[in-house]
Write a protein that holds these residues in place. Structure first.
Motif, PDB file in Angstrom:
ATOM      1  N   TYR A 101       0.813  -1.218   0.000  1.00 61.42           N
ATOM      2  CA  TYR A 101       0.000   0.000   0.000  1.00 61.42           C
ATOM      3  C   TYR A 101       0.849   1.271   0.000  1.00 61.42           C
ATOM      4  O   TYR A 101       0.295   2.377   0.128  1.00 61.42           O
ATOM      5  CB  TYR A 101      -0.945   0.006   1.206  1.00 61.42           C
ATOM      6  CG  TYR A 101      -2.108  -0.943   1.032  1.00 61.42           C
ATOM      7  CD1 TYR A 101      -3.214  -0.579   0.272  1.00 61.42           C
ATOM      8  CD2 TYR A 101      -2.082  -2.214   1.596  1.00 61.42           C
ATOM      9  CE1 TYR A 101      -4.279  -1.456   0.083  1.00 61.42           C
ATOM     10  CE2 TYR A 101      -3.140  -3.094   1.420  1.00 61.42           C
ATOM     11  CZ  TYR A 101      -4.237  -2.709   0.657  1.00 61.42           C
ATOM     12  OH  TYR A 101      -5.282  -3.578   0.467  1.00 61.42           O
ATOM     13  N   THR A 102       2.146   1.113  -0.188  1.00 56.63           N
ATOM     14  CA  THR A 102       3.037   2.269  -0.143  1.00 56.63           C
ATOM     15  C   THR A 102       2.647   3.383  -1.113  1.00 56.63           C
ATOM     16  O   THR A 102       2.616   4.560  -0.726  1.00 56.63           O
ATOM     17  CB  THR A 102       4.494   1.829  -0.395  1.00 56.63           C
ATOM     18  OG1 THR A 102       4.883   0.898   0.625  1.00 56.63           O
ATOM     19  CG2 THR A 102       5.435   3.026  -0.364  1.00 56.63           C
ATOM     20  N   PRO A 103       2.336   3.084  -2.385  1.00 57.24           N
ATOM     21  CA  PRO A 103       1.992   4.184  -3.310  1.00 57.24           C
ATOM     22  C   PRO A 103       0.813   5.025  -2.841  1.00 57.24           C
ATOM     23  O   PRO A 103       0.813   6.248  -3.018  1.00 57.24           O
ATOM     24  CB  PRO A 103       1.679   3.451  -4.620  1.00 57.24           C
ATOM     25  CG  PRO A 103       2.391   2.148  -4.518  1.00 57.24           C
ATOM     26  CD  PRO A 103       2.332   1.777  -3.069  1.00 57.24           C
ATOM     27  N   TYR A 104      -0.178   4.403  -2.249  1.00 56.27           N
ATOM     28  CA  TYR A 104      -1.366   5.126  -1.797  1.00 56.27           C
ATOM     29  C   TYR A 104      -1.059   5.974  -0.562  1.00 56.27           C
ATOM     30  O   TYR A 104      -1.569   7.089  -0.422  1.00 56.27           O
ATOM     31  CB  TYR A 104      -2.490   4.127  -1.509  1.00 56.27           C
ATOM     32  CG  TYR A 104      -2.769   3.238  -2.692  1.00 56.27           C
ATOM     33  CD1 TYR A 104      -3.587   3.661  -3.732  1.00 56.27           C
ATOM     34  CD2 TYR A 104      -2.171   1.970  -2.791  1.00 56.27           C
ATOM     35  CE1 TYR A 104      -3.828   2.849  -4.834  1.00 56.27           C
ATOM     36  CE2 TYR A 104      -2.394   1.165  -3.896  1.00 56.27           C
ATOM     37  CZ  TYR A 104      -3.220   1.603  -4.906  1.00 56.27           C
ATOM     38  OH  TYR A 104      -3.439   0.818  -6.000  1.00 56.27           O
ATOM     39  N   ILE A 105      -0.233   5.427   0.319  1.00 60.57           N
ATOM     40  CA  ILE A 105       0.155   6.164   1.524  1.00 60.57           C
ATOM     41  C   ILE A 105       1.061   7.337   1.172  1.00 60.57           C
ATOM     42  O   ILE A 105       0.897   8.452   1.688  1.00 60.57           O
ATOM     43  CB  ILE A 105       0.855   5.215   2.523  1.00 60.57           C
ATOM     44  CG1 ILE A 105      -0.112   4.114   2.982  1.00 60.57           C
ATOM     45  CG2 ILE A 105       1.401   5.994   3.704  1.00 60.57           C
ATOM     46  CD1 ILE A 105      -1.367   4.616   3.666  1.00 60.57           C
ATOM     47  N   VAL A 106       2.001   7.118   0.284  1.00 59.94           N
ATOM     48  CA  VAL A 106       2.908   8.195  -0.137  1.00 59.94           C
ATOM     49  C   VAL A 106       2.121   9.327  -0.796  1.00 59.94           C
ATOM     50  O   VAL A 106       2.347  10.513  -0.507  1.00 59.94           O
ATOM     51  CB  VAL A 106       3.983   7.650  -1.101  1.00 59.94           C
ATOM     52  CG1 VAL A 106       4.744   8.798  -1.760  1.00 59.94           C
ATOM     53  CG2 VAL A 106       4.954   6.743  -0.350  1.00 59.94           C
TER      54      VAL A 106
END
Length: 390
Positions: A215-220
């Motif tokens: 989920y890194t892209p969404y959190i970033v």
């Protein structure tokens, strides 16, 4: 306090099938005097987001009722099916339970999609459903379906309301995991919050997937938007991945506004760094609190090795409500008599919920709780229910 992903095309296709036929099955007569009373349940037990505890809890309630003699000697034959989060399977499951097995009602279900898929069929067959956990839009806009829980849409309004009005948070962003046609209903929940508070989300991302490996892209992206708090609607494994993605980015001052779906001891144990806190408006009285309010439910769950979660609370309550209504029916137990009794029932108060249950009404209360960093334990942050608009 009161007492007592699926493609739109696939959904449309299955809905058309639901309208097209399979009418005229078993009339739900229950098999006559002395025969078991058939009750059904459709659940997502396998697939991208699962809800097994609700039907397990309902089964435990019915087993205890049967062991105590049932209804004047008549036992409840509780049949549960797994729709696998698949529209075609959800359709077939309803027809098996309603048409072939002759269920008098559906009780304790918890499915990602089945309400929306089967609502028209239930209307066609004059059968009512009391899900333990209502998930999709159809659970809350059909006259034949009435869940025991608050539901993710009212839950979203509650968590936003708590964040802005109690915590005083600004710059709240919303990340949505969308199944089926739930996007407009989530938007209505957000709009309700805006109407109540005069606040607007800073940013909305409705492309967040169920069961993502990262989920890194969404959190970033959310952090880059200047979000100070995130209101999100995931199931437990996804929420763990989202929090850990923020941890990996060093985002240690974000406030998390989650739904009851993440409220579990397993989630608490998995989280070391909760940022500025993980808040949830629990749909039922917090089960992590050692209170007599949950004593009967807790004992039954522990005796049957069923996880202590909000999902099992919902299944327990749906079955408990159903039995109370069943006991009040004079004469034959049929689909018709059960439906009439549910539609005319007096509201049932129970301290495990913030508003009394009556078929056709929605619960609009949650109990605020928090998970702080390093504690691995949920704590209450209120001494009463939070209600929408109050």
């Amino acid at each position: 306090m009161n007492k007592r992903a699926f493609g739109t095309a696939a959904l449309i296709a299955v809905a058309a099938l639901a309208l097209a036929g399979c009418a005229g099955g078993d009339d739900g007569s229950g098999g006559g005097e002395g025969a078991p009373i058939v009750v059904g349940s459709i659940n997502t037990i396998s697939g991208p987001a699962t809800f097994p505890e609700a039907s397990q809890a309902a089964a435990a309630v019915f087993d205890a009722f049967n062991d105590a003699g049932g209804l004047d000697g008549r036992k409840i034959d509780y049949k549960t099916l797994d729709d696998k989060g698949d529209p075609a399977t959800a359709t077939a499951s309803a027809r098996e339970l309603v048409g072939s097995d002759g269920a008098v009602a559906l009780v304790g279900s918890a499915s990602l999609i089945e309400c929306e898929i089967n609502a028209k069929y239930y209307e066609q067959e004059s059968i009512l459903s009391m899900p333990g956990i209502g998930v999709d839009t159809g659970c809350f806009d059909s006259e034949n379906i009435s869940p025991a829980n608050v539901g993710p849409f009212n839950d979203m309004t509650l968590t936003l309301q708590y964040g802005s009005e109690v915590l005083g948070l600004d710059d709240i962003c919303i990340l949505l995991e969308i199944a089926g046609s739930t996007r407009p209903t989530y938007q209505a929940a957000i709009d309700k919050w805006s109407e109540i508070t005069g606040k607007e989300p800073k940013y909305v991302d409705d492309t967040v997937p169920y069961g993502a490996s990262d989920y890194t892209p969404y959190i970033v992206k959310a952090r880059e938007q200047g979000c100070k708090a995130l209101a999100i609607n995931p199931v437990e494994p996804d929420a763990i991945g989202q929090v850990k993605a923020a941890n990996a980015q060093g985002w240690d001052d974000v406030t998390w506004l989650y739904l009851t779906s993440v409220y579990s001891e397993n989630f608490a144990e998995a989280i070391d760094d909760a940022g500025a806190g993980i808040y949830v408006p629990a749909e039922f009285y917090p089960f992590t609190d050692d209170s007599e309010i949950n004593a009967d439910w807790r004992t039954l769950m522990e005796d049957n090795d069923i996880p202590l979660t909000s999902f099992s609370q919902g299944g327990y309550l749906a079955a408990t409500y159903f039995i109370e209504v069943l006991k009040g029916i004079d004469g034959d137990i049929t689909r018709e008599s059960v439906s009439a009794a549910l539609k005319s029932m007096d509201p049932i108060e129970n301290p495990m919920v913030g508003t009394p249950y009556a078929f056709g009404t929605q619960n609009t209360a949650g109990w605020p709780i928090i998970l702080k960093s390093g504690t691995h334990a949920w704590e209450q942050v209120a001494d009463d229910w939070l209600r929408i608009g109050e």
